[in-house]
Scaffold this motif. Sequence first.
Motif, PDB file in Angstrom:
ATOM      1  N   UNK A 109       0.825  -1.206   0.000  1.00 41.85           N
ATOM      2  CA  UNK A 109       0.000   0.000   0.000  1.00 41.85           C
ATOM      3  C   UNK A 109       0.857   1.254   0.000  1.00 41.85           C
ATOM      4  N   UNK A 110       1.920   1.250   0.784  1.00 35.08           N
ATOM      5  CA  UNK A 110       2.834   2.385   0.808  1.00 35.08           C
ATOM      6  C   UNK A 110       3.464   2.628  -0.555  1.00 35.08           C
ATOM      7  N   UNK A 111       3.844   1.561  -1.233  1.00 30.99           N
ATOM      8  CA  UNK A 111       4.456   1.703  -2.557  1.00 30.99           C
ATOM      9  C   UNK A 111       3.435   2.210  -3.577  1.00 30.99           C
ATOM     10  N   UNK A 112       2.199   1.726  -3.478  1.00 25.60           N
ATOM     11  CA  UNK A 112       1.142   2.227  -4.380  1.00 25.60           C
ATOM     12  C   UNK A 112       0.923   3.724  -4.166  1.00 25.60           C
ATOM     13  N   UNK A 113       0.878   4.155  -2.893  1.00 28.55           N
ATOM     14  CA  UNK A 113       0.692   5.572  -2.592  1.00 28.55           C
ATOM     15  C   UNK A 113       1.891   6.389  -3.075  1.00 28.55           C
ATOM     16  N   UNK A 114       3.082   5.875  -2.867  1.00 24.11           N
ATOM     17  CA  UNK A 114       4.311   6.514  -3.362  1.00 24.11           C
ATOM     18  C   UNK A 114       4.206   6.752  -4.864  1.00 24.11           C
ATOM     19  N   UNK A 115       3.864   5.701  -5.597  1.00 23.54           N
ATOM     20  CA  UNK A 115       3.783   5.804  -7.051  1.00 23.54           C
ATOM     21  C   UNK A 115       2.699   6.792  -7.478  1.00 23.54           C
ATOM     22  N   UNK A 116       1.571   6.817  -6.756  1.00 24.73           N
ATOM     23  CA  UNK A 116       0.488   7.740  -7.086  1.00 24.73           C
ATOM     24  C   UNK A 116       0.942   9.186  -6.868  1.00 24.73           C
ATOM     25  N   UNK A 117       1.614   9.443  -5.746  1.00 23.98           N
ATOM     26  CA  UNK A 117       2.086  10.802  -5.475  1.00 23.98           C
ATOM     27  C   UNK A 117       3.093  11.268  -6.518  1.00 23.98           C
ATOM     28  N   UNK A 118       3.989  10.384  -6.935  1.00 27.73           N
ATOM     29  CA  UNK A 118       4.970  10.734  -7.965  1.00 27.73           C
ATOM     30  C   UNK A 118       4.260  11.053  -9.289  1.00 27.73           C
ATOM     31  N   UNK A 119       3.217  10.311  -9.608  1.00 29.28           N
ATOM     32  CA  UNK A 119       2.487  10.509 -10.869  1.00 29.28           C
ATOM     33  C   UNK A 119       1.529  11.701 -10.833  1.00 29.28           C
ATOM     34  N   UNK A 120       1.218  12.223  -9.639  1.00 25.79           N
ATOM     35  CA  UNK A 120       0.236  13.304  -9.507  1.00 25.79           C
ATOM     36  C   UNK A 120       0.763  14.447  -8.638  1.00 25.79           C
ATOM     37  N   UNK A 121       1.859  15.080  -9.037  1.00 28.38           N
ATOM     38  CA  UNK A 121       2.357  16.213  -8.251  1.00 28.38           C
ATOM     39  C   UNK A 121       1.404  17.405  -8.388  1.00 28.38           C
ATOM     40  N   UNK A 122       1.455  18.317  -7.421  1.00 32.98           N
ATOM     41  CA  UNK A 122       0.648  19.531  -7.500  1.00 32.98           C
ATOM     42  C   UNK A 122       1.554  20.743  -7.329  1.00 32.98           C
ATOM     43  N   UNK A 123       1.145  21.843  -7.952  1.00 35.14           N
ATOM     44  CA  UNK A 123       1.903  23.083  -7.841  1.00 35.14           C
ATOM     45  C   UNK A 123       1.707  23.679  -6.456  1.00 35.14           C
ATOM     46  N   UNK A 124       2.735  24.334  -5.958  1.00 36.61           N
ATOM     47  CA  UNK A 124       2.647  25.020  -4.671  1.00 36.61           C
ATOM     48  C   UNK A 124       1.789  26.261  -4.850  1.00 36.61           C
ATOM     49  N   UNK A 125       0.855  26.436  -3.933  1.00 39.40           N
ATOM     50  CA  UNK A 125      -0.001  27.622  -3.953  1.00 39.40           C
ATOM     51  C   UNK A 125       0.696  28.712  -3.158  1.00 39.40           C
ATOM     52  N   UNK A 126       0.703  29.910  -3.697  1.00 38.89           N
ATOM     53  CA  UNK A 126       1.351  31.038  -3.025  1.00 38.89           C
ATOM     54  C   UNK A 126       0.570  31.409  -1.771  1.00 38.89           C
ATOM     55  N   UNK A 127       1.273  31.501  -0.655  1.00 40.54           N
ATOM     56  CA  UNK A 127       0.658  31.887   0.606  1.00 40.54           C
ATOM     57  C   UNK A 127       1.176  33.263   0.999  1.00 40.54           C
ATOM     58  N   UNK A 128       0.305  34.080   1.599  1.00 45.68           N
ATOM     59  CA  UNK A 128       0.720  35.368   2.160  1.00 45.68           C
ATOM     60  C   UNK A 128       0.326  35.390   3.633  1.00 45.68           C
ATOM     61  N   UNK A 129       1.067  36.124   4.419  1.00 45.46           N
ATOM     62  CA  UNK A 129       0.848  36.159   5.861  1.00 45.46           C
ATOM     63  C   UNK A 129       0.679  37.585   6.347  1.00 45.46           C
ATOM     64  N   UNK A 130      -0.059  37.763   7.422  1.00 47.08           N
ATOM     65  CA  UNK A 130      -0.232  39.084   8.010  1.00 47.08           C
ATOM     66  C   UNK A 130       1.094  39.570   8.580  1.00 47.08           C
ATOM     67  N   UNK A 131       1.245  40.908   8.628  1.00 53.03           N
ATOM     68  CA  UNK A 131       2.480  41.481   9.165  1.00 53.03           C
ATOM     69  C   UNK A 131       2.360  41.720  10.639  1.00 53.03           C
TER      70      UNK A 131
END
Length: 131
Positions: A109-131
């Motif tokens: 199961x871990x290897x299946x999840x590993x392979x799925x994550x490698x095949x389905x990367x996502x772009x990082x969403x830009x985060x902003x924070x309060x000053x």
Amino acid sequence: MSDVTLTEQAAGYEMQLTLTRQSQDVLLTLTGGDVSHYGVVTAVGSDGLHTIALPSRPGHVHQEGVLTEAIARILQPVLQGNAIITGGMHVNKISSVQMHAAFAMTKGLGQQAHDWLVAHPVAKISETFAK
């Protein structure tokens, strides 16, 4: 994104690993056997693994951390963010053969999840924070 459910069967029972993603973080739920439940939580981040085992019955805690930590070690090299892995599976009157099968199924199961994550990367969403 909808959930992804992975399965493995051996020794007369089944285990499932359900993966849900929020941005670059993932939540994985390991269940199976005769009684699925939530017994342990393993957090995986850039600072390593942290596992909490919850009480199972008086004087005992759940032992699924050996399984969730095995999955964590397989996934850690390919995680884009953090992961939370919950685990709870119980096989009534588990035999030695069934117990050993749990480790093999967890690795699969871990290897299946590993392979799925490698095949389905996502772009990082830009985060902003309060000053």
